[in-house]
Design a protein around this motif. Structure first.
Motif, PDB file in Angstrom:
ATOM      1  N   ALA A 117       0.820  -1.212   0.000  1.00  0.00           N
ATOM      2  CA  ALA A 117       0.000   0.000   0.000  1.00  0.00           C
ATOM      3  C   ALA A 117       0.851   1.258   0.000  1.00  0.00           C
ATOM      4  O   ALA A 117       0.467   2.287  -0.578  1.00  0.00           O
ATOM      5  N   GLU A 118       2.021   1.221   0.646  1.00  0.00           N
ATOM      6  CA  GLU A 118       2.875   2.405   0.683  1.00  0.00           C
ATOM      7  C   GLU A 118       3.442   2.759  -0.700  1.00  0.00           C
ATOM      8  O   GLU A 118       3.813   3.905  -0.959  1.00  0.00           O
ATOM      9  N   ARG A 119       3.481   1.815  -1.606  1.00  0.00           N
ATOM     10  CA  ARG A 119       4.026   2.063  -2.945  1.00  0.00           C
ATOM     11  C   ARG A 119       2.980   2.550  -3.923  1.00  0.00           C
ATOM     12  O   ARG A 119       3.319   2.955  -5.031  1.00  0.00           O
ATOM     13  N   ILE A 120       1.696   2.460  -3.548  1.00  0.00           N
ATOM     14  CA  ILE A 120       0.628   2.908  -4.437  1.00  0.00           C
ATOM     15  C   ILE A 120       0.059   4.202  -3.878  1.00  0.00           C
ATOM     16  O   ILE A 120      -0.537   4.221  -2.800  1.00  0.00           O
ATOM     17  N   LEU A 121       0.246   5.311  -4.630  1.00  0.00           N
ATOM     18  CA  LEU A 121      -0.232   6.614  -4.216  1.00  0.00           C
ATOM     19  C   LEU A 121      -1.549   6.926  -4.904  1.00  0.00           C
ATOM     20  O   LEU A 121      -1.920   6.305  -5.915  1.00  0.00           O
ATOM     21  N   SER A 122      -2.256   7.920  -4.357  1.00  0.00           N
ATOM     22  CA  SER A 122      -3.519   8.310  -4.978  1.00  0.00           C
ATOM     23  C   SER A 122      -3.310   8.841  -6.386  1.00  0.00           C
ATOM     24  O   SER A 122      -4.163   8.690  -7.262  1.00  0.00           O
ATOM     25  N   SER A 123      -2.141   9.464  -6.626  1.00  0.00           N
ATOM     26  CA  SER A 123      -1.861   9.991  -7.965  1.00  0.00           C
ATOM     27  C   SER A 123      -1.590   8.890  -8.975  1.00  0.00           C
ATOM     28  O   SER A 123      -1.592   9.138 -10.184  1.00  0.00           O
ATOM     29  N   ASP A 124      -1.332   7.662  -8.472  1.00  0.00           N
ATOM     30  CA  ASP A 124      -1.057   6.555  -9.379  1.00  0.00           C
ATOM     31  C   ASP A 124      -2.320   5.885  -9.872  1.00  0.00           C
ATOM     32  O   ASP A 124      -2.253   5.046 -10.778  1.00  0.00           O
ATOM     33  N   LEU A 125      -3.481   6.191  -9.290  1.00  0.00           N
ATOM     34  CA  LEU A 125      -4.699   5.463  -9.629  1.00  0.00           C
ATOM     35  C   LEU A 125      -5.085   5.634 -11.088  1.00  0.00           C
ATOM     36  O   LEU A 125      -5.596   4.699 -11.720  1.00  0.00           O
ATOM     37  N   GLU A 126      -4.815   6.863 -11.653  1.00  0.00           N
ATOM     38  CA  GLU A 126      -5.208   7.069 -13.046  1.00  0.00           C
ATOM     39  C   GLU A 126      -4.314   6.295 -13.996  1.00  0.00           C
ATOM     40  O   GLU A 126      -4.668   6.107 -15.172  1.00  0.00           O
ATOM     41  N   MET A 127      -3.166   5.845 -13.522  1.00  0.00           N
ATOM     42  CA  MET A 127      -2.267   5.060 -14.360  1.00  0.00           C
ATOM     43  C   MET A 127      -2.644   3.584 -14.410  1.00  0.00           C
ATOM     44  O   MET A 127      -2.155   2.845 -15.264  1.00  0.00           O
ATOM     45  N   ILE A 128      -3.463   3.158 -13.492  1.00  0.00           N
ATOM     46  CA  ILE A 128      -3.793   1.728 -13.375  1.00  0.00           C
ATOM     47  C   ILE A 128      -5.057   1.446 -14.165  1.00  0.00           C
ATOM     48  O   ILE A 128      -6.057   2.157 -14.047  1.00  0.00           O
ATOM     49  N   ASN A 129      -5.023   0.414 -14.990  1.00  0.00           N
ATOM     50  CA  ASN A 129      -6.174   0.059 -15.818  1.00  0.00           C
ATOM     51  C   ASN A 129      -7.358  -0.357 -14.951  1.00  0.00           C
ATOM     52  O   ASN A 129      -7.202  -1.087 -13.973  1.00  0.00           O
TER      53      ASN A 129
END
Length: 507
Positions: free
Chosen positions: A64-76
Motif C-alpha cells: 500500500a505504501e508504494r501505491i499513491l492516490s496519484s497513481d490510480l489514473e495510471m492503473i487500468n
C-alpha cells in the motif's frame, strides 16, 4: 481477601480445565488442523481507497505504501471500457514507446483511440497530449500503465459505489500468470500428486485414529465406574462414578449423572426387594409356625377334647391370614407390573362412594367402628366426573377405611368426604376424596414411610399388625388413575387422621 482470591483462582482453574476437556473442541481442533494441512492457500494483496484517493484498507502495508492516490489514473480499470495500450517503436536506433488510451464502442465493439503520447527512452513525453501535464513518467508509473506491479505481480483497479453512495476504488495486486509460469505450475502440480497423495492418506489416517482414540478415551471412566459398581455391589461404585465425572468431557457429563441416578435407583430397588422378601418371610412364618404347631398337636394326640374347637378356630384364622397375605402380595405385584393397564371410565363418584361406604360399614361393625359418606355442600351433580377404575378406587378406599377401623379403638368414626377443588383453569380442577377418622392418629416414626411396603403401625411387626401392604397398594391404585394420595398435615377439625386423594377432572 486472600481466601477470596484463592477460591476465585481455584474456581477459574477448575472451569478452565473443564473447558479444555471438551470433546467437541478437541475434535474441532483436529478437523481444523487437518483442513489447513490439506488446503493450499493462494495469497493476494488488496488495497481499498475512497473516491478522493485516501487509503481505507490494505491487506499489505508494504504494498500500500508504494501505491499513491496519484497513481490510480495510471492503473487500468477492470470493468472500464478504456484501457492503456503500450507499443514499442524503433526510431533510428532509439527506443520509443507509444501509449494509447483506447476506448471500446459499446454497440459496435470497435476500438477507438481517445488520447495518445510518445515516450523516449527516459520516459519523457515527446509527442501527444496524453500525460502532457506530467512531462515525464517514472518507471513505477510506466509499469502501472502496462498493468505490472513488479516482475511477478500484476495490478489493476476496480471502481465501485457503496450502499450509502460513497465512491470507492479497489486496487488488486495478484501473481502474474504467463504461459511459461502456467505450464510450470501444471507440471509442478502433476508432480505434487505423487507426494501429496500418500501425505493426504497419512493425514486422513492420523485424523481418523485421533478421533477414534478420543471417543474410546471418554468412555473409560464410565467403564471403570461400572466395573467398580459390579465389584462391590454398589457400595463404593457410586462414589467412584461421581469422581469419574470430573475427568470426562463436558458433553458427556449428563450421561454420567444419569448413570449415577440409574445406579441409585437400581440399588434402592434391590434393597427394596430384599426387604420385601425378608418382611414377607417374617409375616408368613408366624401363621405357618402356628399352623404347624397346632397340626402336630393333633397328630400327636395332645389336644384335649375341650380345646379342639378353639384349636380348629385358630388354625382357620391363621390359614386365612396367610391366604390374605399371599392374595395381597399378588395384587401388589400385579399392579406394579409395567404391562398392567387400568380400566378407566368417566364416572361421577358420589354414588360409587356410597356403595363403597356401605360395604366398608359391614367390615367396620366387627371392630365397633362406623363409616359414612359426606358430600360437599354443593349439589352432587356439580361435582365433575373423573376417569376412574371402579375396582381400583374400591380397593383403595376399603383399604383406608379398613386400616382406620383395624388400628384404632372401638367407637372410632370414619368419614369419607368428596368435594370439588376449583382452579384458575378447568384443566387444573380436582375432585378431592378424603378419608378421615377420629382415632389415635399416626405414629411419627412411620409417618415418612407410611406408603412403603410392609410398614405398619406396630414397629415390632407382630402378627396382629397387618400385612403392611395396604397403603402401598392404595397408593398404587391412585397413581394408576393419575391421582395423588397423601396424609394431611392438619386434619379436619374433630379428626385425628386424614388421608387425601386428589383425582384430575375428566377432560
Amino acid at each position: 481477601m486472600d481466601n477470596f482470591f484463592l477460591h476465585a483462582r481455584t474456581w477459574a482453574s477448575e472451569h478452565l480445565a473443564r473447558a479444555s476437556s471438551s470433546l467437541a473442541r478437541r475434535c474441532l481442533a483436529c478437523i481444523v488442523i487437518y483442513a489447513v494441512l490439506l488446503l493450499a492457500l493462494v495469497a493476494g494483496v488488496t488495497v481499498i481507497s475512497d473516491a478522493r484517493g485516501a487509503r481505507l484498507y490494505a491487506s499489505s502495508e508494504k504494498v500500500a505504501e508504494r501505491i499513491l492516490s496519484s497513481d490510480l489514473e495510471m492503473i487500468n480499470d477492470y470493468e472500464d471500457n478504456q484501457f492503456y495500450e503500450v507499443l514499442l517503436e524503433d526510431n533510428v536506433g532509439s527506443t520509443r514507446y507509444r501509449i494509447t488510451l483506447c476506448g471500446l464502442d459499446g454497440e459496435s465493439g470497435m476500438m477507438d483511440a481517445d488520447a495518445w503520447c510518445v515516450l523516449d527512452e527516459d520516459l519523457t513525453v515527446v509527442e501527444g497530449d496524453l500525460f502532457a501535464d506530467r512531462g515525464r513518467l517514472t518507471q513505477r508509473e510506466f509499469d502501472f500503465i502496462k498493468g505490472a506491479y513488479n516482475a511477478r505481480m500484476t495490478v489493476e483497479r476496480y471502481d465501485y459505489t457503496t450502499v450509502s453512495g460513497a465512491g470507492r476504488t479497489l486496487v488488486l495486486v495478484s501473481p502474474l500468470v504467463t504461459d511459461a509460469s502456467f505450464a510450470r505450475a501444471v507440471a509442478e502440480a502433476n508432480r505434487l500428486w505423487l507426494y501429496a497423495l500418500p501425505v493426504a492418506i497419512a493425514l486422513t489416517g492420523g485424523a481418523a485414529w485421533y478421533l477414534v482414540h478420543q471417543m474410546k478415551r471418554v468412555t473409560l471412566p464410565l467403564d471403570r465406574a461400572i466395573d467398580a459398581y459390579r465389584a462391590d455391589g454398589g457400595g463404593n461404585g457410586i462414589s467412584r462414578a461421581k469422581e469419574a465425572e470430573k475427568t470426562i468431557p463436558i458433553e458427556l457429563a449428563p450421561v454420567y449423572r444419569n448413570f449415577i441416578g440409574l445406579m441409585d435407583m437400581l440399588r434402592d430397588a434391590r434393597d427394596g426387594q430384599k426387604r420385601i422378601v425378608a418382611d414377607l418371610s417374617h409375616d408368613l412364618k408366624t401363621p405357618l409356625a402356628v399352623l404347624y404347631g397346632y397340626a402336630m398337636a393333633f397328630c400327636d394326640g395332645r389336644v384335649p377334647k375341650e380345646d379342639e374347637q378353639r384349636y380348629h378356630r385358630i388354625i382357620a384364622e391363621k390359614s386365612l391370614a396367610a391366604s390374605e397375605l399371599i392374595d395381597t402380595l399378588a395384587a401388589y405385584a400385579k399392579m406394579d407390573h409395567p404391562d398392567y393397564i387400568p380400566h378407566l371410565e368417566r364416572r361421577h363418584v358420589d354414588e360409587l362412594l356410597r356403595d363403597i361406604a356401605h360395604e366398608a360399614a359391614s367390615i367396620a361393625e366387627q371392630s365397633g367402628c362406623s363409616v359414612e359418606v359426606k358430600l360437599s355442600n354443593t349439589a352432587a351433580e356439580e361435582v365433575p366426573p373423573v376417569l376412574v377404575d371402579e375396582q381400583l378406587l374400591r380397593r383403595a378406599l376399603l383399604n383406608l377405611a379398613g386400616n382406620a377401623c383395624q388400628h384404632n379403638p372401638a367407637g372410632t368414626q370414619v368419614v369419607i368426604f368428596c368435594e370439588r377443588v376449583p382452579a384458575a383453569s378447568p384443566r387444573d380442577e380436582l375432585v378431592r376424596i378424603s378419608v378421615a377418622d377420629t382415632g389415635s392418629g399416626i405414629a411419627p416414626e412411620i409417618a415418612d414411610t407410611l406408603f412403603d411396603p410392609f410398614v405398619t403401625r406396630n414397629t415390632a411387626r407382630t402378627s396382629n399388625a397387618g400385612t403392611g401392604l395396604g397403603l402401598a397398594i392404595t397408593q398404587k391404585c391412585i397413581s394408576l388413575m393419575s391421582g395423588t394420595i397423601y396424609v394431611a398435615k392438619r386434619p379436619r377439625e374433630g379428626f385425628a387422621t386424614e388421608f387425601v386423594i386428589d383425582l384430575p377432572v375428566a377432560p
